[in-house]
Enzyme design. Structure first.
Site, PDB file in Angstrom:
ATOM      1  N   GLU A   1      -7.566  11.314   3.381  1.00  0.00           N
ATOM      2  CA  GLU A   1      -6.097  11.305   3.352  1.00  0.00           C
ATOM      3  C   GLU A   1      -5.615   9.886   3.048  1.00  0.00           C
ATOM      4  OE1 GLU A   1      -3.788  13.832   3.744  1.00  0.00           O
ATOM      5  OE2 GLU A   1      -2.641  12.094   3.064  1.00  0.00           O
TER       6      GLU A   1
ATOM      7  N   CYS B   1      -4.804   1.965  10.894  1.00  0.00           N
ATOM      8  CA  CYS B   1      -5.777   2.225   9.823  1.00  0.00           C
ATOM      9  C   CYS B   1      -6.500   0.985   9.305  1.00  0.00           C
ATOM     10  CB  CYS B   1      -5.081   2.947   8.679  1.00  0.00           C
ATOM     11  SG  CYS B   1      -4.239   4.408   9.244  1.00  0.00           S
TER      12      CYS B   1
HETATM   13  C1  UGA Z   1      -2.482   2.740   5.238  1.00  0.00           C
HETATM   14  C2  UGA Z   1      -2.673   3.044   3.746  1.00  0.00           C
HETATM   15  O1  UGA Z   1      -1.619   2.424   2.997  1.00  0.00           O
HETATM   16  C3  UGA Z   1      -2.659   4.544   3.481  1.00  0.00           C
HETATM   17  O2  UGA Z   1      -2.951   4.799   2.105  1.00  0.00           O
HETATM   18  C4  UGA Z   1      -3.757   5.199   4.356  1.00  0.00           C
HETATM   19  O3  UGA Z   1      -3.762   6.625   4.199  1.00  0.00           O
HETATM   20  C5  UGA Z   1      -3.476   4.887   5.822  1.00  0.00           C
HETATM   21  O4  UGA Z   1      -3.483   3.449   5.984  1.00  0.00           O
HETATM   22  C6  UGA Z   1      -4.573   5.527   6.636  1.00  0.00           C
HETATM   23  O5  UGA Z   1      -5.717   5.148   6.482  1.00  0.00           O
HETATM   24  O6  UGA Z   1      -4.278   6.489   7.352  1.00  0.00           O
HETATM   25  P1  UGA Z   1      -0.371   2.662   6.901  1.00  0.00           P
HETATM   26  O7  UGA Z   1      -1.302   2.003   7.853  1.00  0.00           O
HETATM   27  O8  UGA Z   1       0.455   3.787   7.361  1.00  0.00           O
HETATM   28  O9  UGA Z   1      -1.184   3.201   5.612  1.00  0.00           O
HETATM   29  O10 UGA Z   1       0.675   1.563   6.378  1.00  0.00           O
HETATM   30  P2  UGA Z   1       0.769   0.556   5.157  1.00  0.00           P
HETATM   31  O11 UGA Z   1       2.025   0.785   4.452  1.00  0.00           O
HETATM   32  O12 UGA Z   1      -0.462   0.543   4.343  1.00  0.00           O
HETATM   33  O13 UGA Z   1       0.905  -0.843   5.928  1.00  0.00           O
HETATM   34  C7  UGA Z   1      -0.140  -1.334   6.777  1.00  0.00           C
HETATM   35  C8  UGA Z   1       0.181  -2.745   7.225  1.00  0.00           C
HETATM   36  O14 UGA Z   1       0.115  -3.642   6.120  1.00  0.00           O
HETATM   37  C9  UGA Z   1       1.600  -2.906   7.798  1.00  0.00           C
HETATM   38  O15 UGA Z   1       1.548  -3.733   8.941  1.00  0.00           O
HETATM   39  C10 UGA Z   1       2.381  -3.559   6.693  1.00  0.00           C
HETATM   40  O16 UGA Z   1       3.450  -4.355   7.143  1.00  0.00           O
HETATM   41  C11 UGA Z   1       1.290  -4.440   6.056  1.00  0.00           C
HETATM   42  N1  UGA Z   1       1.561  -4.777   4.640  1.00  0.00           N
HETATM   43  C12 UGA Z   1       1.627  -3.807   3.704  1.00  0.00           C
HETATM   44  C13 UGA Z   1       1.726  -6.108   4.293  1.00  0.00           C
HETATM   45  O17 UGA Z   1       1.668  -7.028   5.144  1.00  0.00           O
HETATM   46  N2  UGA Z   1       1.951  -6.410   2.974  1.00  0.00           N
HETATM   47  C14 UGA Z   1       2.015  -5.468   2.004  1.00  0.00           C
HETATM   48  O18 UGA Z   1       2.197  -5.824   0.817  1.00  0.00           O
HETATM   49  C15 UGA Z   1       1.857  -4.129   2.386  1.00  0.00           C
END
Ligand code: UGA
Length: 455
Positions: A160, A269
């Site tokens: 997923e 994640c």
């Molecule tokens: C992440 C992946 O993006 C999904 O594709 C995956 O399905 C999911 O993990 C999982 O394994 O279940 P998620 O943890 O919900 O999703 O959130 P993200 O949007 O990826 O953000 C994760 C962290 O990275 C957040 O703390 C966000 O602030 C940080 N982030 C994200 C950054 O610091 N910079 C960015 O450019 C993007």
């Protein structure tokens, strides 16, 4: 084989949002949990967590009789043609994966299949180390059902990729669907379930599908740590890291996503999955210097942010700080591995007083720590008479705070932005003293004639 009924084991982000999507695509879906009250609430149209758009869809699908909650895995599987294992796979102390919920699910599926002579497809959706579907789930299902994979039941692994905060959208419109199959028939049945989903679909073997998930999350985490490392280089040169990453991301081989520098990645994640694959690889004698650094960079980034603040304001002793955003990212009440915790811990160590605001995550954050944070449901109460503001997650509610409000309510008009929530110049031009990760902080300090003590 035509699939009409679907069992989804696990009522977390993956399980429930997929249940809703399957229901919307016309399948009768039963989503199970181990908590009676969650199942009862779902049947009243109330989801167990916040996710934009989820409650409306749950109500609609429950109302149409296409979605039901249950605590009985065996019954749900018995009534279905295909079942998805969507349970949590948290980290153990050594970084490896706790498979106890996966094992329980496999056992219940086995027990259900024992009582039926229908062909049924078992799908693992939880994030699990390569080999788990075939070496752990398969033997348990065979043992408890007394039936044979590839003959009496099918087996797939279907990772997923949804993101919290946009989980509903991602369940309906994934970028791709990966189908790891034990045999052709299993893959065919699962591909057919997804026939109305418009995206690329790839079919591969089961272990490949399992590793695709870890590789994807590890690469996304790597992009973030890369941008964060560059943010520190940029700060020294008075260069804006967002401008740099914009220039980098326009290369189609790289793309602009996940290059947003900030206080690091949190959530259930990235930290868990990168740690798990590192631990697994190391146990198998594979060194992981790149992923080790990705994790290290993520550990030091919140502390670097606190140092950045100290470089501007001097001592934090006795300072009252308006802390905006506790969740690990906007649009979710999830606080797992949120960067707010290491930042707040450090601020307390330095003698600060914290007033915190978050649109949804206060309740969960309170369970995470008993530090004496003063929580407020309104951002203006947090800003009022605080020395300065820190932004940790860029919620829309926080983005919409006007520069005039910061100026009116804070003692100093001083903002430290950990997520590039605002366009810096737009605030600076309105008299805000803006500092942030990867921003031209020294340049701003000179421009604003800001001494190390905030005025
Ligand atoms: C992440 C992946 O993006 C999904 O594709 C995956 O399905 C999911 O993990 C999982 O394994 O279940 P998620 O943890 O919900 O999703 O959130 P993200 O949007 O990826 O953000 C994760 C962290 O990275 C957040 O703390 C966000 O602030 C940080 N982030 C994200 C950054 O610091 N910079 C960015 O450019 C993007």
């Amino acid at each position: 084989m035509k699939v009409e009924k679907v069992a989804i084991i696990g009522m977390g982000y993956v399980g429930l949002t997929n249940s809703v999507a399957f229901a919307k695509y016309g399948f009768e879906s039963i989503c199970t949990t181990t908590t009676q009250s969650k199942a009862e609430n779902l049947n009243k149209g109330i989801p167990p967590f916040y996710e934009p758009g989820l409650e409306e869809l749950v109500k609609e699908m429950v109302g149409k009789g296409l979605l039901a909650g249950s605590i009985d895995n065996v019954d749900a599987v018995r009534k279905s043609d295909i079942s998805f294992i969507c349970v949590g796979t948290p980290s153990l102390q050594d970084g490896s994966t706790d498979l106890s919920a996966v094992n329980e699910s496999a056992k219940d599926i086995g027990l259900a299949l024992k009582e039926s002579d229908k062909y049924h497809v078992v799908v693992a959706k939880s994030t699990i180390p390569p080999g788990t579907t075939e070496n752990v789930i398969l033997p348990i299902v065979e043992e408890y059902s007394g039936r044979k994979v590839g003959v009496d039941f099918g087996l797939c692994m279907n990772p997923e990729f949804l993101r919290q905060g946009s989980a509903v959208y991602d369940s309906f419109y994934p970028d791709r669907i990966v189908i790891g199959e034990h045999d052709d028939k299993s893959g065919e049945v699962l591909e057919n379930v997804y026939k109305d989903y418009e995206c690329s679909k790839i079919r591969c073997d089961i272990k490949t599908a399992e590793l695709i998930k870890y590789a994807s999350n590890s690469l996304l985490a790597t992009k973030i740590s890369f941008a964060n490392e560059f943010s520190r280089i940029c700060e020294k040169f008075n260069i804006d890291v967002y401008e740099v990453m914009k220039g980098v991301g326009l290369d189609f081989r790289i793309n602009p996503r996940f290059l947003a520098a900030g206080v690091g990645f949190g959530g259930s994640c990235f930290p868990k999955d990168v740690n798990a694959i590192v631990s697994l690889a190391n146990k198998m004698g594979v060194e992981t210097p790149l992923l080790d650094s990705v994790l290290y960079t993520n550990e030091i980034q919140p502390l670097h942010f606190v140092n950045l603040i100290k470089n501007v304001v001097g001592t934090l002793e006795g300072k009252t700080i308006a802390f905006l955003g506790l969740s690990f990212k906007p649009n979710t009440d999830d606080i797992r591995e949120t960067r707010a915790l290491p930042i707040i811990r450090k601020l307390f160590e330095e003698g600060a007083r914290i007033k915190a605001y978050d649109p949804k995550a206060i309740k969960n954050f309170k369970k995470l720590t008993d530090l004496p944070i003063e929580y407020h449901k309104k951002w203006d109460e947090v800003l009022r008479d605080s020395d300065f503001a820190i932004i940790q997650s860029d919620w829309k509610e926080i983005k919409e705070i006007k520069p005039e409000d910061f100026k009116k309510l804070l003692k100093t008009s001083l903002i430290f932005d950990g997520r590039r929530t605002y366009e810096p110049i737009s605030l600076i031009s309105k008299g805000i003293k803006y500092f942030g990760i990867g921003w031209k902080n020294e340049y701003c300090a000179r421009k604003q004639h800001l001494s190390c003590q905030s005025s």
